[in-house]
Design an enzyme around this catalytic site. Structure first.
Site, mmCIF file in Angstrom:
data_model
loop_
_atom_site.group_PDB
_atom_site.id
_atom_site.type_symbol
_atom_site.label_atom_id
_atom_site.label_comp_id
_atom_site.label_asym_id
_atom_site.label_seq_id
_atom_site.Cartn_x
_atom_site.Cartn_y
_atom_site.Cartn_z
ATOM 1 N N GLU A 49 12.460 4.016 0.502
ATOM 2 C CA GLU A 49 11.595 3.161 1.311
ATOM 3 C C GLU A 49 10.124 3.463 1.053
ATOM 4 O O GLU A 49 9.701 4.608 1.042
ATOM 5 C CB GLU A 49 11.935 3.285 2.797
ATOM 6 C CG GLU A 49 11.943 4.670 3.384
ATOM 7 C CD GLU A 49 12.446 4.680 4.821
ATOM 8 O OE1 GLU A 49 13.394 3.943 5.140
ATOM 9 O OE2 GLU A 49 11.877 5.433 5.622
ATOM 10 N N CYS A 50 9.380 2.409 0.805
ATOM 11 C CA CYS A 50 7.930 2.426 0.621
ATOM 12 C C CYS A 50 7.535 3.443 -0.457
ATOM 13 O O CYS A 50 7.850 3.263 -1.622
ATOM 14 C CB CYS A 50 7.235 2.681 1.953
ATOM 15 S SG CYS A 50 5.512 2.142 1.984
#
Length: 452
Positions: A339-340
């Site tokens: 994530e990210c």
């Protein structure tokens, strides 16, 4: 059983007023005195909790009426009240900013608000701000105000005089005769009190060798204010009852599985509640450092949380053992959730803010480029087959990939932008930061192999 504990929500008229500074200073002051302090942070935030954890000595959880849901939020506060002498909640943005806002939380839970106001360029207007913050929302519980970045004793006297006595509350603070409940003191303007910042927010406390010394200096300054001089009996004026919430059953969908979690200066955006949820699901957690070029520990799935890969891109690119282990993990069909910032090194290249391109791991096709301005911010929901998984987005980079997204998240606010969820083989990746407790069943699917 209802548990009572003194609690304050530290808020401000806007960001940058000193909420984090005052919250951390309060936590450090009381922790040094042997009190059990639990700190919470309103809204989705990874960085301020690093400072509060250092100051209090305890994990810091996030509280958001939309992200958590009211039951989860109440359950966390009830558990904290059972084992704490003091609960501190740092607000987010300005007191009334956001939907839901910090004021919404204070009203719903009956938690008194301590307003922190940067008084560096004002005198009489300070009183007007205090009056507005206190009375704008009917029914807002109120503790008082602390002036920040004050220039001198004379400046402090003008600020205090501006806070009209008929707005100040029910009487003197216990043990401090003659001190109005609305005026809780002032902190001087001192560059040594500032917590350093960079893009995304505060610098992570663990990266500064003098982080604890900074907190001690802040605590020393706060100790010389009416708020800092309050004893345990004085804090009881802000005692709040916290009622129990029935426990939520969580099926052990990850029992017998090990999830390897990246954790270092490049992968530091991890909610403690997310780790707790994985454990509730039955997973064993094993931590490793891509920055140290650690190979993967023996595991069934990998989680690459967000962080600052752009600050460590050359080191990440140079690591061969970690990259090779991840590639072998993916080739074996074992799940990866990124994530990210955890997603960014998986692509072919990362272009930094100065224009330099760093070749990355090539596990996903495409390029990531840092931007000079914030690219996306706000709450998001991902409607999965197991139901809605909530979270948020907050990033300064943009990604261009030939991959067709497997799904898109949905912004929870009208002005937000959807985030792509990419997938290739056993890899799932997105700018979406998931709040695992919002849907443990959907979370488990991120770490389970797809059915053949």
């Amino acid at each position: 059983m209802i548990h009572h504990a003194p609690a304050l929500l530290i808020a401000a008229p806007a960001s940058g007023q000193g909420k984090t500074t005052v919250t951390a200073a309060l936590a450090r002051l009381h922790a040094r005195q042997g009190r059990r302090v639990r700190v919470f942070k309103c809204g989705p935030d990874f960085l301020d909790p690093h400072w509060h954890t250092l100051a209090s000595g305890h994990p810091v959880h996030n509280l958001d009426l939309w992200l958590n849901g009211e039951d989860d939020l109440r359950a966390r506060l009830h558990e904290a009240a059972a084992h704490s002498d003091l609960i501190l909640i740092e607000g987010v943005m300005g007191l009334f900013d956001g939907d839901p806002s910090a004021a919404d939380l204070a009203v719903k839970l009956g938690i008194p608000v301590l307003a922190v106001i940067d008084a560096g360029s004002m005198a009489g207007t300070f009183g007007a701000l205090v009056h507005g913050l206190r009375h704008y929302r009917p029914g807002l519980p109120w503790a008082g105000v602390l002036a920040n970045r004050v220039a001198s004793d004379g400046h402090e006297s003008m600020l205090r005089a501006s806070v009209r006595a008929d707005y100040l509350g029910p009487g003197p603070v216990d043990g401090l005769a003659g001190v109005d409940t609305g005026w809780l003191g002032a902190l001087r303007r001192d560059a040594g009190f500032a917590l350093p910042e960079r893009h995304l927010g505060l610098t992570v406390a663990s990266e500064l060798p003098d982080a604890l010394e900074r907190l001690d200096a802040l605590a020393d300054a706060l100790a010389d204010t009416p708020l800092g001089r309050l004893d345990a009996a004085g804090w009881q004026r802000w005692a709040v009852p916290f009622a129990p919430v029935p426990p939520r059953p969580v099926a052990p969908l990850l029992r017998g599985r090990t999830v390897a979690v990246a954790r270092d200066a490049a992968y530091c955006f991890t909610y403690p509640a997310n780790l707790d949820t994985l454990r509730e699901l039955g997973a064993e957690l094993a931590f490793f450092s891509p920055l140290a070029d650690d190979p993967l520990p023996p595991c069934d799935a990998v989680w690459l949380p967000g962080g600052y890969p752009e600050l460590h891109a050359p080191a990440l690119a140079a690591g061969t053992r970690c990259r090779a282990a991840l590639a072998a993990h993916v080739a074996a069909g074992r799940p990866v959730w990124a994530e990210c910032g955890g997603m960014m090194p998986l692509f072919d290249g990362l272009t930094l803010a100065d224009g330099a391109r760093v070749p990355m791991w090539g596990l996903l096709p495409g390029e990531v480029a840092m931007q000079k301005r914030l690219a996306a911010l706000g709450p998001q929901r991902w409607c999965t087959p197991q139901g809605e998984l909530r979270g948020h987005t907050f990033h300064y980079s943009l990604t261009a990939s030939p991959l067709a997204p497997l799904a898109h998240t949905e912004p929870a606010r009208a002005h937000g932008k959807a985030e792509a969820v990419y997938g290739q083989g056993s890899v799932r990746a997105s700018y979406f930061h998931a709040w695992f407790p919002s849907n443990p069943e959907a979370t488990a699917q991120l770490f389970l192999p797809e059915a053949p």
